[in-house]
Design an enzyme around this catalytic site. Structure first.
Site, PDB file in Angstrom:
ATOM      1  N   ASP A   1       0.839  -1.207   0.000  1.00 18.60           N
ATOM      2  CA  ASP A   1       0.000   0.000   0.000  1.00 18.60           C
ATOM      3  C   ASP A   1       0.872   1.255   0.000  1.00 18.60           C
ATOM      4  O   ASP A   1       0.559   2.238  -0.672  1.00 18.60           O
ATOM      5  CB  ASP A   1      -0.934  -0.018   1.216  1.00 18.60           C
ATOM      6  CG  ASP A   1      -1.859  -1.226   1.197  1.00 18.60           C
ATOM      7  OD1 ASP A   1      -2.387  -1.539   0.113  1.00 18.60           O
ATOM      8  OD2 ASP A   1      -2.033  -1.866   2.246  1.00 18.60           O
TER       9      ASP A   1
ATOM     10  N   HIS B   1      -5.532  -3.709   5.534  1.00 19.69           N
ATOM     11  CA  HIS B   1      -5.185  -3.975   4.130  1.00 19.69           C
ATOM     12  C   HIS B   1      -6.394  -4.546   3.390  1.00 19.69           C
ATOM     13  O   HIS B   1      -6.419  -5.715   3.023  1.00 19.69           O
ATOM     14  CB  HIS B   1      -3.986  -4.923   4.038  1.00 19.69           C
ATOM     15  CG  HIS B   1      -3.644  -5.271   2.612  1.00 19.69           C
ATOM     16  ND1 HIS B   1      -3.122  -4.346   1.730  1.00 19.69           N
ATOM     17  CD2 HIS B   1      -3.805  -6.418   1.907  1.00 19.69           C
ATOM     18  CE1 HIS B   1      -2.973  -4.917   0.549  1.00 19.69           C
ATOM     19  NE2 HIS B   1      -3.382  -6.173   0.618  1.00 19.69           N
TER      20      HIS B   1
HETATM   21  P1  NAD Z   1      -0.583 -18.379  -5.590  1.00 24.61           P
HETATM   22  O1  NAD Z   1      -1.794 -19.231  -5.678  1.00 24.61           O
HETATM   23  O2  NAD Z   1       0.144 -18.051  -6.837  1.00 24.61           O
HETATM   24  O3  NAD Z   1       0.453 -19.025  -4.592  1.00 24.61           O
HETATM   25  C1  NAD Z   1       0.088 -19.483  -3.330  1.00 24.61           C
HETATM   26  C2  NAD Z   1       1.000 -20.621  -2.948  1.00 24.61           C
HETATM   27  O4  NAD Z   1       0.602 -21.062  -1.639  1.00 24.61           O
HETATM   28  C3  NAD Z   1       0.915 -21.828  -3.892  1.00 24.61           C
HETATM   29  O5  NAD Z   1       2.195 -22.196  -4.343  1.00 24.61           O
HETATM   30  C4  NAD Z   1       0.306 -22.915  -3.019  1.00 24.61           C
HETATM   31  O6  NAD Z   1       0.767 -24.228  -3.326  1.00 24.61           O
HETATM   32  C5  NAD Z   1       0.772 -22.469  -1.650  1.00 24.61           C
HETATM   33  N1  NAD Z   1       0.025 -23.090  -0.550  1.00 24.61           N
HETATM   34  C6  NAD Z   1      -1.292 -23.410  -0.491  1.00 24.61           C
HETATM   35  N2  NAD Z   1      -1.545 -24.019   0.683  1.00 24.61           N
HETATM   36  C7  NAD Z   1      -0.377 -24.062   1.368  1.00 24.61           C
HETATM   37  C8  NAD Z   1      -0.018 -24.578   2.637  1.00 24.61           C
HETATM   38  N3  NAD Z   1      -0.893 -25.168   3.448  1.00 24.61           N
HETATM   39  N4  NAD Z   1       1.264 -24.455   3.014  1.00 24.61           N
HETATM   40  C9  NAD Z   1       2.187 -23.850   2.210  1.00 24.61           C
HETATM   41  N5  NAD Z   1       1.883 -23.356   0.997  1.00 24.61           N
HETATM   42  C10 NAD Z   1       0.621 -23.480   0.580  1.00 24.61           C
HETATM   43  O7  NAD Z   1      -1.031 -17.027  -4.836  1.00 24.61           O
HETATM   44  P2  NAD Z   1      -0.228 -15.644  -4.737  1.00 24.61           P
HETATM   45  O8  NAD Z   1      -0.590 -14.796  -5.877  1.00 24.61           O
HETATM   46  O9  NAD Z   1       1.194 -15.958  -4.466  1.00 24.61           O
HETATM   47  O10 NAD Z   1      -0.908 -15.002  -3.437  1.00 24.61           O
HETATM   48  C11 NAD Z   1      -0.737 -15.568  -2.176  1.00 24.61           C
HETATM   49  C12 NAD Z   1      -1.521 -14.812  -1.120  1.00 24.61           C
HETATM   50  O11 NAD Z   1      -1.005 -13.484  -0.960  1.00 24.61           O
HETATM   51  C13 NAD Z   1      -2.997 -14.632  -1.449  1.00 24.61           C
HETATM   52  O12 NAD Z   1      -3.763 -14.871  -0.292  1.00 24.61           O
HETATM   53  C14 NAD Z   1      -3.105 -13.173  -1.845  1.00 24.61           C
HETATM   54  O13 NAD Z   1      -4.388 -12.643  -1.639  1.00 24.61           O
HETATM   55  C15 NAD Z   1      -2.089 -12.549  -0.930  1.00 24.61           C
HETATM   56  N6  NAD Z   1      -1.596 -11.230  -1.318  1.00 24.61           N
HETATM   57  C16 NAD Z   1      -1.397 -10.313  -0.322  1.00 24.61           C
HETATM   58  C17 NAD Z   1      -0.894  -9.072  -0.622  1.00 24.61           C
HETATM   59  C18 NAD Z   1      -0.641  -8.080   0.489  1.00 24.61           C
HETATM   60  O14 NAD Z   1      -0.463  -6.891   0.191  1.00 24.61           O
HETATM   61  N7  NAD Z   1      -0.555  -8.477   1.734  1.00 24.61           N
HETATM   62  C19 NAD Z   1      -0.603  -8.729  -1.944  1.00 24.61           C
HETATM   63  C20 NAD Z   1      -0.810  -9.676  -2.942  1.00 24.61           C
HETATM   64  C21 NAD Z   1      -1.323 -10.931  -2.614  1.00 24.61           C
HETATM   65  C1  LMR Z   2      -3.242  -6.489  -3.160  1.00 22.07           C
HETATM   66  O1  LMR Z   2      -3.480  -5.460  -2.507  1.00 22.07           O
HETATM   67  O2  LMR Z   2      -2.796  -6.447  -4.319  1.00 22.07           O
HETATM   68  C2  LMR Z   2      -3.468  -7.823  -2.520  1.00 22.07           C
HETATM   69  O3  LMR Z   2      -4.090  -7.699  -1.285  1.00 22.07           O
HETATM   70  C3  LMR Z   2      -4.137  -8.803  -3.412  1.00 22.07           C
HETATM   71  C4  LMR Z   2      -5.583  -8.487  -3.678  1.00 22.07           C
HETATM   72  O4  LMR Z   2      -6.395  -9.402  -3.545  1.00 22.07           O
HETATM   73  O5  LMR Z   2      -5.898  -7.364  -4.027  1.00 22.07           O
END
Ligand code: NAD
Ligand code: LMR
Length: 336
Positions: free
Chosen positions: A172, A199
């Site tokens: 953010d 967030h």
């Molecule tokens: P993705 O699906 O590409 O990757 C997620 C990974 O988690 C996969 O490799 C999957 O196998 C793994 N996984 C699932 N269950 C698991 C477990 N029990 N133990 C270990 N690994 C496990 O998803 P992504 O795009 O990498 O996003 C991941 C998370 O991050 C999502 O929840 C998304 O919303 C979040 N996110 C948060 C922010 C933030 O600002 N905080 C920003 C972007 C995404």
């Molecule tokens: C973001 O802010 O990009 C993450 O929290 C992923 C989402 O679901 O928007």
């Protein structure tokens, strides 16, 4: 002299290779995913990281083998499947958690709760047992609920330290800096805009009045810019059209946050990042504000500062949603 809003340039973590040399062990949980892979790459390039453990339920052996050929000193080891979960955390000083499902168009972050709550609970419980002193950086959504869940798992294990459990809201701040830089013709790396609250949607509150350098916008532009920052995650989800949410910018943001933790752990002074943590700043039990980081995590919560009437309204609007998400996380953890 340290000031709340004007960080010394060296602590901005904009140049990851500027970390002072150290020997930090980092575990990435969910390392095979869209965030996990580029994040692991950026951590492998950080000279302060000498041990990098990659855990996921799939594919980590390949990711680790691939990354291990990069000519930097971190030893990379892959751990795959629940049988190897605890082994992946042995010796970890920082645990970064991007495990869990991402949004598709039309979903809210809270729609991910049912799947991601138990993933975060399981990983946090293992960390609370195996590396209770580690810094925990949670990326998995909904962050407003997953941080309370992780905290409750540490409490259950009797190893909770509220100064070491962080929800990563750095993206953010990164977005606010970028969008403000674009609008004002500034190098985004020279912009520092605190973003407080949570967030998700309206709980994301950029404090543009506290930006350095100081910037000013007419009321309608300020409102539109604030809303763009609040909806930036959705902007990416829409553009990816079903292929997930932000991964590359998130990996950058998490690498920046991890690098700041490393700098603070190694004694560098004046390291400040916003993160979503246990807090007394507002009525919400968890809240993001600028934090002065030190060797033991949060050294000082720098609070909200002076809010404009516009920012006070944002705060008022966000608290009911934030409190609801926190309660939902706590209830889940109680019954887990
Ligand atoms: P993705 O699906 O590409 O990757 C997620 C990974 O988690 C996969 O490799 C999957 O196998 C793994 N996984 C699932 N269950 C698991 C477990 N029990 N133990 C270990 N690994 C496990 O998803 P992504 O795009 O990498 O996003 C991941 C998370 O991050 C999502 O929840 C998304 O919303 C979040 N996110 C948060 C922010 C933030 O600002 N905080 C920003 C972007 C995404
Ligand atoms: C973001 O802010 O990009 C993450 O929290 C992923 C989402 O679901 O928007």
């Amino acid at each position: 002299m340290f000031s709340r809003f004007q960080q010394p340039a060296t602590t901005l973590a904009r140049g990851l290779a500027t970390s002072s040399p150290n020997n930090v062990a980092v575990a990435v949980m969910g390392a095979s995913g869209g965030i996990g892979q580029p994040l692991s790459m950026l951590l492998k390039l950080n000279p302060a990281v000498t041990k990098l453990n990659l855990y996921d339920i799939v594919h980590t052996l390949g990711v680790a083998s691939d990354l291990s050929h990069c000519e930097t000193k971190a030893t990379v080891t892959g751990f795959v499947g629940e049988d190897q979960l605890e082994a992946s955390l042995v010796g970890a000083e920082i645990v970064v958690i991007p495990a869990g499902v991402p949004r598709k168009p039309g979903m809210t972050r809270d729609d991910l709760f049912n799947t991601n709550a138990s993933i975060v609970a399981k990983l946090s419980a293992a960390a609370a047992k195996v590396c209770p002193d580690a810094m925990i950086a949670i990326i998995s959504n909904p962050v407003n609920s997953t941080v309370p869940i992780a905290s409750e798992m540490f409490k259950k294990a009797g190893t909770y330290n509220p100064n070491k459990v962080f929800g990563v809201s750095t993206l953010d701040v990164v977005r606010a800096n970028t969008f403000i830089g674009e609008k004002k013709g500034l190098d985004p790396a020279s912009v520092n805009c605190p973003v407080v609250g949570g967030h998700a949607g309206i709980t994301i509150m950029p404090l543009i009045s506290q930006c350095t350098p100081a910037v000013q916008f007419p009321a309608d532009e300020l409102k539109a810019l604030t809303e763009r920052i609040q909806d930036a995650g959705t902007e990416v989800v829409k553009a990816k059209a079903g292929a997930g949410s932000a991964t590359l910018s998130m990996a950058y943001a998490a690498a920046r946050f991890t690098d700041s933790l490393i700098k603070a752990m190694s004694g560098q002074e004046g390291v400040v990042e916003c993160a979503y943590v246990a807090s007394n700043v507002t009525e919400a039990k968890y809240f993001s504000t600028p934090l002065l980081l030190g060797p033991n995590g949060i050294e000082k919560n720098l609070g909200l500062g002076n809010l404009t009437p516009f920012e006070q309204d944002l705060l008022k609007a966000s608290l009911p949603e934030l409190n609801g998400s926190i309660k939902k996380g706590e209830e889940f953890a109680k019954n887990y």
